[in-house]
Design a protein around this motif. Structure first.
Motif, short mmCIF file in Angstrom:
data_model
loop_
_atom_site.label_atom_id
_atom_site.label_comp_id
_atom_site.label_asym_id
_atom_site.label_seq_id
_atom_site.Cartn_x
_atom_site.Cartn_y
_atom_site.Cartn_z
N THR A 48 0.89 -1.21 -0.16
CA THR A 48 -0.07 0.06 0.10
C THR A 48 1.01 1.27 0.11
O THR A 48 0.73 2.23 -0.65
CB THR A 48 -1.03 -0.12 1.27
N ILE A 49 2.01 1.38 0.77
CA ILE A 49 2.79 2.35 0.93
C ILE A 49 3.54 2.50 -0.31
O ILE A 49 3.60 3.61 -1.11
CB ILE A 49 3.77 2.02 2.04
N LEU A 50 4.04 1.21 -1.01
CA LEU A 50 4.63 1.54 -2.44
C LEU A 50 3.87 2.13 -3.55
O LEU A 50 4.29 3.01 -4.05
CB LEU A 50 5.42 0.29 -2.52
N ARG A 51 2.70 1.66 -3.30
CA ARG A 51 1.85 2.22 -4.40
C ARG A 51 1.45 3.75 -4.10
O ARG A 51 1.33 4.56 -4.94
CB ARG A 51 0.37 1.25 -4.39
N HIS A 52 0.84 3.95 -2.84
CA HIS A 52 0.54 5.22 -2.61
C HIS A 52 1.64 6.46 -2.81
O HIS A 52 1.59 7.47 -3.10
CB HIS A 52 0.16 5.42 -1.04
N SER A 53 2.96 6.01 -2.32
CA SER A 53 4.15 6.65 -2.29
C SER A 53 4.59 7.10 -3.94
O SER A 53 5.49 7.89 -4.26
CB SER A 53 5.03 6.67 -1.67
N GLU A 54 3.97 6.02 -4.71
CA GLU A 54 4.55 5.87 -6.10
C GLU A 54 6.05 5.64 -6.05
O GLU A 54 6.93 6.50 -6.85
CB GLU A 54 4.30 7.09 -7.02
N ALA A 55 6.90 4.97 -5.18
CA ALA A 55 8.19 4.81 -4.82
C ALA A 55 8.79 4.27 -6.39
O ALA A 55 8.48 3.62 -6.82
CB ALA A 55 8.42 3.53 -4.11
N LYS A 56 9.60 5.13 -6.64
CA LYS A 56 10.59 5.07 -7.87
C LYS A 56 11.67 3.90 -7.82
O LYS A 56 11.93 3.13 -8.48
CB LYS A 56 11.31 6.27 -8.13
N VAL A 57 12.39 4.03 -6.29
CA VAL A 57 13.27 3.07 -6.34
C VAL A 57 12.98 2.38 -4.66
O VAL A 57 12.36 2.99 -3.90
CB VAL A 57 14.67 3.62 -6.04
N PHE A 58 13.21 0.97 -4.46
CA PHE A 58 12.83 0.39 -3.35
C PHE A 58 14.16 -0.42 -2.85
O PHE A 58 14.46 -1.43 -3.36
CB PHE A 58 11.83 -0.63 -3.53
N PHE A 59 14.52 0.17 -1.72
CA PHE A 59 15.83 -0.56 -1.20
C PHE A 59 15.40 -1.59 0.08
O PHE A 59 14.34 -1.35 0.76
CB PHE A 59 16.79 0.38 -0.47
N VAL A 60 16.20 -2.68 -0.10
CA VAL A 60 15.61 -3.84 0.71
C VAL A 60 16.69 -4.42 1.58
O VAL A 60 17.59 -4.90 0.94
CB VAL A 60 14.63 -4.85 0.00
N ASP A 61 16.72 -4.31 2.66
CA ASP A 61 18.05 -5.20 3.51
C ASP A 61 17.68 -6.85 3.17
O ASP A 61 16.50 -7.33 3.11
CB ASP A 61 17.81 -4.82 4.96
N TYR A 62 18.85 -7.31 3.24
CA TYR A 62 18.60 -8.85 2.80
C TYR A 62 17.84 -9.48 3.60
O TYR A 62 17.22 -10.50 3.42
CB TYR A 62 20.05 -9.29 2.90
N GLU A 63 17.59 -9.24 4.99
CA GLU A 63 16.72 -9.97 5.90
C GLU A 63 15.23 -9.74 5.43
O GLU A 63 14.41 -10.54 6.14
CB GLU A 63 17.16 -9.44 7.43
#
Lengths: 589, 589
Positions: free
Chosen positions: A105-120
């Motif tokens: 929901t947050i990724l969609r609402h914010s229209e995130a262009k890049v998404f960094f994800v910690d390996y965990e």
């Protein structure tokens, strides 16, 4: 007087980015970040930020783009607090305890262009991305685009875990250490986006300006009197109001960031002792972790550690125990919308003479407004009259000042509701004491604060309503021996579904909501008490909830052997803390 | 992101006025001001400011009007720092050591609408007003108007001395304590006007904005780590950059202002001991007053006193003696144009291990930029290249940031000269050390810094040029055992006036300039050494000046009896200090 114009020499937009540039020059060889086996100086941290910002630009990140990140308190998340705005973009640090649906929901609402994800967090992030794709397929809009995913491997001990092709250190490696960053053209430009559940069911995206972030940072290092050479332990998640602004604040003071992945007793004691920690922030729940630590988990604390804490006022006994251990506690109050703490309980020397319980009572108050707030008041919501400073007349806490958020992203209605008559309405009810110190007397009625995390009853109710067996539901806070408060659901079953059980409802909840939101008790009732306008009488329900027992499975089985219990305690610390205590809500601290 | 607008709740103009309003609420019963037999609380000080602001409005003071004041560090001057801007006006605190002519020039240039005069300065103020009237008569402009004069009697022991009909306490008495003050509509609005002689002969009016004053205050209480409950001794005149912003800063921290009329050893020791002073600012010359005090003039110093000092770097031996007495010294560098100190020499714990002389060398450096400066650099003036951080390559010190002045009042030319290529040019020459700390290596060549006060050689020369016997004159600094530097005049007499003597020239100077500006030596030469472009070679003249003896009358007659010498010393402290040491220049601290 009026003919003197602004020019680039005397009018420079306020931004926390000046702090890191300054740190790279004047604190160049001091240690900036310590994490596991890794250590950086301020010059190195600055150069890493320049490199990352450059790489983000190379990846087509431009002004006002949102860069999301799902990570614990690792160096990468710290660096992103500078590098992302240096690229002109807006940092969105996501609460790592949210479930895949909320993240999507947050990724969609914010229209995130890049998404960094910690390996965990690769598993939950993958699920979130799957849900995001699905939501795009359901949608008719052509504007939607998936974010570019970049994994953050462990910088100290790389694991090789990946999600897509890119890894954080690659971006650092290929970046330009001499890239000066984009100019901040206007201090009103956005620097960060932090989602809060608030009191409604939809997550709201709180937007901070460079100006607001700068001013909050300045007044918090001031209000807390955090000096130069501070050693700051990251026991508070950076995703909570950007670590209550101390992400930027530690750079301002040329301090050292001690980054830890988990707020376990072992990691905290080790960090404090090994690096001579002077400052840390946390919810009072962390006090329990420190106090309940086994002897072998502890290290000697040689210097005074200043703790800034928020949320439920710590009881006198707890405060005393903490002070005995070498901690000096300051109480604060804030909200995501106020860029973290808006009031701190400034200690007065004369209070040292008072009995301990009285000291604790004074210390548990929310205190006085920070310096960059233009005004704090408690007002009658209808008349807008200020309450007398008598310590008893209640009113709504209202704030004004340049450290208040720009507003809620894409939510004009909620923004307009929050800003009225020139004030920001906190939704919290308080009093002002004759000495000018403010104390919260009651919380905005819908919010449940569990282990420092905000839980919206409205959100829980709307999920419960979707259960096929449920006719009506009302969720209120009930006391919890560990979390302070927990959600308690009062449920009216449909006539056709009277056989539904508590465990059925709870297992439904487990699928639909983040773990910390799951009610600790489901109470079946024939009907809900209602107000004149047909709303559930939550005041009454809270009174009932106080008399109820938490569902036994929640407290564990006492019949197990000592060893099992210890293992359980460990797991409790690992999982539950990891799940919940680690999550120190800043929307109402 | 861009659709979130500013509103009165989240965008409030930055102004130091929020500090006093906040202090009146959260520090209401704490002592704000102590002066002789008088004591106020923050609530009282705030109410007095409201009353005064109201009375000023009643006297037709409106936005951007200049309110001038000639007063030592008495409560009235402190209150005016808030009350004048609360009335929308601009505070112009005049250096009390200026002569009547300079004061008249300032009153005329600033178009002062009101002129507050401390009872001790009634004589010089009358003379200044007489000169002002005369200048009006010489002028053809119809715009000119005399300021309304209001005397400030002693608030502790009223003397009855008057200049005109109005007295300060009347304005307080008839004012409205509930007057909230005018709204600051724009943080770029002007709050203060401070005249500096700078490097040219005309006094320049440096204008501060509310924004600049707010930000400087915030970063100076931060850079100096001045905590809450500070007790601040007013050993620095408030007319120097508004007391290096600590007029506003003490209110921000809810501290206590200890006001003293004179910086004599007795007043300072008494203040420090009696009120447990924690902080004070001063020029290094004040160290001598404290160190040379007779036993009966001293009081025991029980707590650590933090001193912020500027100007000539204090020698190691002096620093050590001061530290032995219980003072902890921090060195700063600033200019009127930078709203006071722009750099402070932040101490580093590791330096405590070094030998004392090395510590003193480190401490005497000018240090690192304060937090609200966007940037500090040392640059080649022609190429605008930054110098390497090698501690040897010299360049001009340049500053950027929102704490830099708005500009010079009614002086576009000088304003344009000061702001070039996005930087403010300080005119000072420095180096940057490998640790990022800045050190001044040479001063802007024309300025003589005597007892902490700036003296413009250009100004002195232009006065000397007017003497009928003088053909040419060049003034440079010569070493002075007490004042650090003193003006030394090299004079070429006209062929027709070869009989003019030093004492004739000096007595001419006494009539034409403020006492502290009078050259301590007049050296007659046949011709001045010149540069290729025909300018006096001041580098050469300074070398010659170093070899000269100060004129004997200046040092007193050594043949007098012990008692006479002591009396002389006392007078020296009374008059000369009063005349000069009290005057701690901030245009180059």
């Amino acid at each position: 007087m009026d003919k003197l114009p602004k020019c680039p020499a005397n009018y420079v937009p306020l931004t926390p980015l000046t702090f890191i540039k300054r740190a790279s020059t004047v604190y160049s060889n001091r240690t900036s970040v310590i994490y596991s086996g890794v250590r950086f100086t301020w010059r190195q941290t600055y150069e890493r930020c320049c490199r990352l910002a450059y790489s983000l630009r190379s990846l087509n990140v431009v002004k006002n783009d949102v860069v999301s990140v799902l990570a614990p308190n690792v160096p990468a998340l710290y660096e992103m607090h500078f590098a992302v705005p240096m690229a002109g973009a807006v940092l969105n640090a996501i609460n790592t305890r949210l479930d895949a649906k909320n993240i999507a929901t947050i990724l969609r609402h914010s229209e995130a262009k890049v998404f960094f994800v910690d390996y965990e967090y690769v598993t939950i992030a993958s699920e979130a991305l799957r849900l995001l794709v699905a939501s795009f397929n359901d949608s008719s809009s052509a504007q939607l685009a998936m974010p570019l995913v970049i994994v953050i491997d462990d910088v100290s001990k790389p694991t090789g875990v990946r999600l897509g092709k890119l890894e954080y250190e690659q971006l650092i490696h290929y970046g330009n250490p001499r890239y000066p960053g984009e100019d901040v053209e206007d201090e009103w430009d956005s620097i960060a986006l932090n989602y809060t559940s608030g009191t409604t069911s939809d997550p709201k995206g709180v937007v901070y300006s460079h100006r607001g972030a700068f001013l909050s940072t300045m007044s918090l290092i001031q209000g807390w009197e955090m000096g130069t050479e501070a050693v700051y332990l990251w026991s508070l998640p950076m995703f909570h109001c950007n670590g209550w602004t101390f992400t930027w604040g530690v750079a301002a003071r040329g301090g050292t960031n001690v980054c830890i992945r988990n707020t376990t007793a072992v990691e905290m004691y080790k960090g404090i002792s090994q690096h001579k920690v002077t400052h840390m922030c946390c919810a009072p729940i962390v006090f329990n972790i420190l106090l309940e630590a086994k002897p072998h988990e502890r290290c000697e604390i040689k210097s005074k550690v200043n703790i800034l804490t928020g949320g439920a006022p710590p009881p006198a006994a707890l405060l005393e125990k903490m002070e005995d251990l070498g901690f000096h506690i300051m109480h604060a109050y804030g909200l995501t919308e106020a860029t973290g703490p808006a009031l701190v309980c400034e200690w007065q020397t004369k209070w040292n003479q008072l009995p301990k319980d009285q000291q604790a009572r004074l210390k548990a108050r929310q205190g006085v407004g920070i310096l960059t707030l233009a005004d704090v008041d408690v007002k009658d919501k209808d008349t807008m009259e200020s309450v007398p400073h008598d310590g008893t007349t209640m009113g709504e806490i209202v704030l004004r000042g340049s450290s208040i958020m720009k507003g809620y992203l894409k939510d004009e209605k909620e923004t307009a509701k929050a800003f009225k008559n020139g004030w920001f309405f906190t939704g919290d009810v308080g009093v002002i004491h004759p000495d000018g110190y403010l104390e919260i007397k009651d919380r905005s009625k819908d919010v449940i604060i569990s282990g420092g995390e905000n839980i919206s009853s409205v959100e829980l109710e709307s999920i419960l309503f979707e259960h096929p067996a449920i006719l009506e539901a009302a969720v209120v806070a009930m006391p919890h021996p560990r979390w302070g408060e927990s959600p308690c659901a009062f449920v009216v079953l449909k006539e056709t579904a009277r056989s539904a059980t508590e465990s059925e409802i709870l297992s439904y909840c487990r699928k639909k909501m983040s773990k910390f939101m799951i009610p600790k008790k489901v109470e079946f009732v024939k009907e809900l008490p209602k107000t004149g306008t047909g709303k559930p009488q939550k005041v009454l329900l809270r009174k009932v909830a106080k008399t109820l027992q938490i569902t036994q499975t929640e407290l564990g089985n006492n019949k197990r052997s000592e060893k099992e219990i210890h293992m359980d305690r460990t797991r409790y610390h690992r999982d539950e803390l990891h799940e919940q205590e680690n999550v120190l809500a800043m929307s109402r601290l």
